[in-house]
Scaffold this motif. Structure first.
Motif, PDB file in Angstrom:
ATOM      1  N   ASP A 127      -6.354  11.315 -10.911  1.00 27.16           N
ATOM      2  CA  ASP A 127      -6.789  11.847  -9.619  1.00 27.16           C
ATOM      3  C   ASP A 127      -8.312  11.991  -9.643  1.00 27.16           C
ATOM      4  OD1 ASP A 127      -7.597  13.539  -7.548  1.00 27.16           O
ATOM      5  OD2 ASP A 127      -5.632  14.491  -7.452  1.00 27.16           O
ATOM      6  N   GLY A 128      -8.972  11.173  -8.873  1.00 27.30           N
ATOM      7  CA  GLY A 128     -10.438  11.153  -8.875  1.00 27.30           C
ATOM      8  C   GLY A 128     -11.065  12.462  -8.432  1.00 27.30           C
ATOM      9  N   ASN A 129     -10.305  13.290  -7.691  1.00 30.35           N
ATOM     10  CA  ASN A 129     -10.859  14.547  -7.200  1.00 30.35           C
ATOM     11  C   ASN A 129     -10.603  15.722  -8.134  1.00 30.35           C
ATOM     12  OD1 ASN A 129      -9.987  12.716  -4.901  1.00 30.35           O
ATOM     13  ND2 ASN A 129     -11.498  14.050  -3.938  1.00 30.35           N
ATOM     14  N   ARG A 130      -9.570  15.578  -8.976  1.00 30.95           N
ATOM     15  CA  ARG A 130      -9.197  16.712  -9.839  1.00 30.95           C
ATOM     16  C   ARG A 130      -9.310  16.380 -11.321  1.00 30.95           C
ATOM     17  NH1 ARG A 130      -3.401  18.370  -8.391  1.00 30.95           N
ATOM     18  NH2 ARG A 130      -3.820  20.212  -9.624  1.00 30.95           N
ATOM     19  N   ALA A 131      -9.731  15.170 -11.644  1.00 32.60           N
ATOM     20  CA  ALA A 131      -9.751  14.769 -13.059  1.00 32.60           C
ATOM     21  C   ALA A 131     -10.819  15.526 -13.829  1.00 32.60           C
ATOM     22  CB  ALA A 131      -9.998  13.284 -13.148  1.00 32.60           C
ATOM     23  N   ILE A 162       0.220  16.415 -13.190  1.00 32.95           N
ATOM     24  CA  ILE A 162       0.220  15.351 -14.212  1.00 32.95           C
ATOM     25  C   ILE A 162      -0.925  14.378 -13.947  1.00 32.95           C
ATOM     26  CG2 ILE A 162       1.495  13.280 -14.945  1.00 32.95           C
ATOM     27  CD1 ILE A 162       4.057  14.909 -14.808  1.00 32.95           C
ATOM     28  N   LEU A 163      -1.090  13.985 -12.691  1.00 40.68           N
ATOM     29  CA  LEU A 163      -2.160  13.035 -12.352  1.00 40.68           C
ATOM     30  C   LEU A 163      -3.527  13.610 -12.724  1.00 40.68           C
ATOM     31  CD1 LEU A 163       0.074  11.432 -10.885  1.00 40.68           C
ATOM     32  CD2 LEU A 163      -1.510  11.144  -8.986  1.00 40.68           C
ATOM     33  N   ALA A 164      -3.700  14.898 -12.450  1.00 40.23           N
ATOM     34  CA  ALA A 164      -4.991  15.535 -12.762  1.00 40.23           C
ATOM     35  C   ALA A 164      -5.216  15.557 -14.274  1.00 40.23           C
ATOM     36  CB  ALA A 164      -5.026  16.943 -12.186  1.00 40.23           C
ATOM     37  N   ARG A 165      -4.164  15.906 -15.013  1.00 40.45           N
ATOM     38  CA  ARG A 165      -4.294  16.026 -16.479  1.00 40.45           C
ATOM     39  C   ARG A 165      -4.512  14.670 -17.149  1.00 40.45           C
ATOM     40  NH1 ARG A 165       0.578  17.733 -18.335  1.00 40.45           N
ATOM     41  NH2 ARG A 165       1.382  18.676 -16.444  1.00 40.45           N
ATOM     42  N   MET A 219      -8.973  11.152  -0.931  1.00 42.03           N
ATOM     43  CA  MET A 219      -8.531  11.279  -2.320  1.00 42.03           C
ATOM     44  C   MET A 219      -8.603   9.912  -2.995  1.00 42.03           C
ATOM     45  SD  MET A 219      -7.316  14.490  -2.826  1.00 42.03           S
ATOM     46  CE  MET A 219      -5.840  14.706  -3.794  1.00 42.03           C
ATOM     47  N   VAL A 220      -9.123   9.910  -4.230  1.00 40.57           N
ATOM     48  CA  VAL A 220      -9.312   8.633  -4.933  1.00 40.57           C
ATOM     49  C   VAL A 220      -8.330   8.545  -6.101  1.00 40.57           C
ATOM     50  CG1 VAL A 220     -10.952   7.266  -6.280  1.00 40.57           C
ATOM     51  CG2 VAL A 220     -11.749   8.631  -4.341  1.00 40.57           C
ATOM     52  N   LEU A 221      -7.647   7.415  -6.180  1.00 43.68           N
ATOM     53  CA  LEU A 221      -6.726   7.185  -7.287  1.00 43.68           C
ATOM     54  C   LEU A 221      -7.464   6.385  -8.355  1.00 43.68           C
ATOM     55  CD1 LEU A 221      -3.752   7.481  -8.231  1.00 43.68           C
ATOM     56  CD2 LEU A 221      -3.318   5.255  -7.184  1.00 43.68           C
ATOM     57  N   LYS A 222      -7.546   6.938  -9.574  1.00 41.64           N
ATOM     58  CA  LYS A 222      -8.346   6.268 -10.602  1.00 41.64           C
ATOM     59  C   LYS A 222      -7.550   5.370 -11.539  1.00 41.64           C
ATOM     60  CE  LYS A 222     -11.894   8.395 -12.381  1.00 41.64           C
ATOM     61  NZ  LYS A 222     -12.646   9.439 -13.095  1.00 41.64           N
ATOM     62  N   ARG A 223      -6.214   5.514 -11.533  1.00 46.51           N
ATOM     63  CA  ARG A 223      -5.375   4.640 -12.364  1.00 46.51           C
ATOM     64  C   ARG A 223      -4.185   4.189 -11.524  1.00 46.51           C
ATOM     65  NH1 ARG A 223      -3.951   7.947 -17.795  1.00 46.51           N
ATOM     66  NH2 ARG A 223      -3.192   5.907 -18.429  1.00 46.51           N
ATOM     67  N   PRO A 224      -3.770   2.918 -11.650  1.00 50.33           N
ATOM     68  CA  PRO A 224      -2.530   2.526 -10.969  1.00 50.33           C
ATOM     69  C   PRO A 224      -1.379   3.384 -11.482  1.00 50.33           C
ATOM     70  CG  PRO A 224      -3.633   0.608 -11.938  1.00 50.33           C
ATOM     71  CD  PRO A 224      -4.351   1.816 -12.444  1.00 50.33           C
ATOM     72  N   ILE A 250      -1.456  -8.900 -16.010  1.00 55.60           N
ATOM     73  CA  ILE A 250      -1.995  -9.021 -14.638  1.00 55.60           C
ATOM     74  C   ILE A 250      -3.047  -7.931 -14.399  1.00 55.60           C
ATOM     75  CG2 ILE A 250      -1.438  -8.889 -12.172  1.00 55.60           C
ATOM     76  CD1 ILE A 250       1.384  -9.904 -12.833  1.00 55.60           C
ATOM     77  N   LEU A 251      -2.757  -6.712 -14.832  1.00 59.11           N
ATOM     78  CA  LEU A 251      -3.697  -5.602 -14.592  1.00 59.11           C
ATOM     79  C   LEU A 251      -5.011  -5.864 -15.328  1.00 59.11           C
ATOM     80  CD1 LEU A 251      -1.387  -2.431 -14.766  1.00 59.11           C
ATOM     81  CD2 LEU A 251      -2.226  -3.617 -12.733  1.00 59.11           C
ATOM     82  N   LYS A 252      -4.907  -6.378 -16.558  1.00 63.57           N
ATOM     83  CA  LYS A 252      -6.112  -6.681 -17.336  1.00 63.57           C
ATOM     84  C   LYS A 252      -6.938  -7.768 -16.644  1.00 63.57           C
ATOM     85  CE  LYS A 252      -5.742  -5.540 -22.089  1.00 63.57           C
ATOM     86  NZ  LYS A 252      -4.697  -5.747 -23.042  1.00 63.57           N
ATOM     87  N   LYS A 253      -6.239  -8.832 -16.254  1.00 65.19           N
ATOM     88  CA  LYS A 253      -6.913  -9.963 -15.601  1.00 65.19           C
ATOM     89  C   LYS A 253      -7.654  -9.507 -14.348  1.00 65.19           C
ATOM     90  CE  LYS A 253      -4.736 -13.357 -13.331  1.00 65.19           C
ATOM     91  NZ  LYS A 253      -3.576 -14.224 -13.132  1.00 65.19           N
ATOM     92  N   ARG A 254      -7.077  -8.530 -13.647  1.00 62.56           N
ATOM     93  CA  ARG A 254      -7.693  -8.052 -12.407  1.00 62.56           C
ATOM     94  C   ARG A 254      -8.589  -6.836 -12.621  1.00 62.56           C
ATOM     95  NH1 ARG A 254      -6.409 -10.161  -7.831  1.00 62.56           N
ATOM     96  NH2 ARG A 254      -4.927 -11.869  -7.882  1.00 62.56           N
ATOM     97  N   ASN A 255      -8.868  -6.517 -13.892  1.00 63.55           N
ATOM     98  CA  ASN A 255      -9.788  -5.419 -14.256  1.00 63.55           C
ATOM     99  C   ASN A 255      -9.374  -4.042 -13.784  1.00 63.55           C
ATOM    100  OD1 ASN A 255     -11.630  -7.019 -15.671  1.00 63.55           O
ATOM    101  ND2 ASN A 255     -12.500  -7.729 -13.708  1.00 63.55           N
ATOM    102  N   PHE A 256      -8.071  -3.799 -13.718  1.00 64.96           N
ATOM    103  CA  PHE A 256      -7.603  -2.450 -13.409  1.00 64.96           C
ATOM    104  C   PHE A 256      -7.601  -1.618 -14.693  1.00 64.96           C
ATOM    105  CE2 PHE A 256      -5.644  -4.521  -9.683  1.00 64.96           C
ATOM    106  CZ  PHE A 256      -6.027  -3.610  -8.706  1.00 64.96           C
ATOM    107  N   PRO A 257      -7.813  -0.303 -14.580  1.00 60.72           N
ATOM    108  CA  PRO A 257      -7.664   0.549 -15.763  1.00 60.72           C
ATOM    109  C   PRO A 257      -6.200   0.616 -16.192  1.00 60.72           C
ATOM    110  CG  PRO A 257      -8.197   1.861 -13.810  1.00 60.72           C
ATOM    111  CD  PRO A 257      -8.169   0.427 -13.366  1.00 60.72           C
ATOM    112  N   ALA A 258      -5.966   1.200 -17.372  1.00 61.74           N
ATOM    113  CA  ALA A 258      -4.577   1.338 -17.842  1.00 61.74           C
ATOM    114  C   ALA A 258      -3.792   2.164 -16.832  1.00 61.74           C
ATOM    115  CB  ALA A 258      -4.558   2.034 -19.193  1.00 61.74           C
ATOM    116  N   PRO A 259      -2.531   1.785 -16.555  1.00 62.29           N
ATOM    117  CA  PRO A 259      -1.746   2.548 -15.587  1.00 62.29           C
ATOM    118  C   PRO A 259      -1.312   3.885 -16.166  1.00 62.29           C
ATOM    119  CG  PRO A 259      -0.362   0.895 -16.636  1.00 62.29           C
ATOM    120  CD  PRO A 259      -1.761   0.688 -17.167  1.00 62.29           C
ATOM    121  N   LEU A 260      -0.996   4.826 -15.278  1.00 66.22           N
ATOM    122  CA  LEU A 260      -0.330   6.060 -15.706  1.00 66.22           C
ATOM    123  C   LEU A 260       1.148   5.889 -15.348  1.00 66.22           C
ATOM    124  CD1 LEU A 260      -0.115   8.981 -16.674  1.00 66.22           C
ATOM    125  CD2 LEU A 260      -0.747   9.714 -14.369  1.00 66.22           C
TER     126      LEU A 260
END
Ligand code: AP5
Length: 226
Positions: free
Chosen positions: A222-226, A215-218, A1-6, A103-113
């Motif tokens: 969630d990389g598998n259900r998005a 919620i994660l899917a919506r 399972m892949v997490l696409k947002r922190p 910190i998230l921007k500097k490290r190139n993470f997407p916006a958190p959920l």
């Protein structure tokens, strides 16, 4: 399972953040980052940081932002955080939220959920009074809803189950007050950034887990259900 947002789990003490963060971290194979656990580890090891934090934690007050931010910045720079993480109990103040954004921007993470766990005071107090934690592996139980097979002993490693010192009634009251004064404003902040999702955390653990995964899917986390 892949997490696409922190992920960030917001909510009052006892809302079930830690229980669900631990499950999701296993599911997505990412670290569960609880600033409360990090601080308790410092307290147990008697570090300088732990000595500063202990009296505040015992009174149900927040630990200063600079201490918490230093700990978090060092932690998410480690390689195991490269594919994301689940924050449980962080950020808790506006300065923490703003710094985390940088910190998230500097490290190139997407916006958190950001998931806001909601529960009424009676539920929170009932859960916190019943919580027991394994002194060896940290597994969390509840004498009401999730008791161990053998009273006082962890099912996994037989370790002694202990009650957290801040789960006493008078400290719970002060922790709830700290949440309302310092952390609740983050709900509006993350609503304004469009990153907030609301979760009714009063159902049982399995049902809350199901709602959370939806919620994660919506919200494209969630990389598998998005
Ligand atoms: P921390 O450790 O973060 O505690 P908290 O936020 O008060 O949250 P809890 O761990 O009490 O609750 P939880 O929502 O994780 O509930 P859990 O899943 O365990 O912080 C402790 C202290 O450290 C703070 O007071 C502060 O001093 C300091 N600190 C930490 N982070 C900080 C920061 N960022 N800045 C400044 N200071 C900081 O569940 C509770 C119980 O309920 C368990 O027994 C569980 O089995 C049960 N349960 C869970 N879900 C359910 C359910 N759905 N149904 C029935 N029972 C359930």
């Amino acid at each position: 399972m892949v997490l696409k947002r922190p992920l960030i789990f917001l909510g009052p003490p006892g809302a079930g953040k830690g229980t669900q963060a631990s499950r999701l971290a296993k599911l997505y194979n990412v670290p569960h980052l609880s600033t409360g656990d990090m601080l308790r580890d410092h307290v147990a090891r008697g570090t300088e940081l732990g000595q500063k934090a202990k009296p505040l934690m015992d009174r149900g007050e927040l630990v200063p932002d600079d201490i918490v931010l230093g700990m978090v910045e060092e932690r998410i720079a480690r390689p195991d955080c490269a594919n994301g993480f689940v924050f449980d109990g962080f950020p808790r103040t506006m300065p923490q939220a703003q710094k985390l954004g940088e910190i998230l921007k500097k490290r190139n993470f997407p916006a958190p959920l950001v998931v806001n766990f909601e529960a009424d005071h009676a539920t929170l107090i009932y859960r916190l009074a019943g919580r027991r934690t394994c002194s060896v592996g940290g597994e969390v139980y509840n004498v009401h809803d999730h008791p161990p097979k053998v009273e006082g002993r962890c099912d996994n490693d037989g370790g002694e189950l202990i009650q957290r010192s801040d789960d006493r009634a008078e400290v719970i009251r002060d922790r709830l007050a700290a949440f309302e004064a310092q952390t609740q404003p983050l709900i509006n902040y993350y609503r304004s950034t469009g990153d907030l999702a609301e979760l009714d955390g009063t159902a049982g653990v399995e049902e809350v887990n199901k709602r959370l995964l939806d919620i994660l899917a919506r919200h494209g986390a969630d990389g598998n259900r998005a």
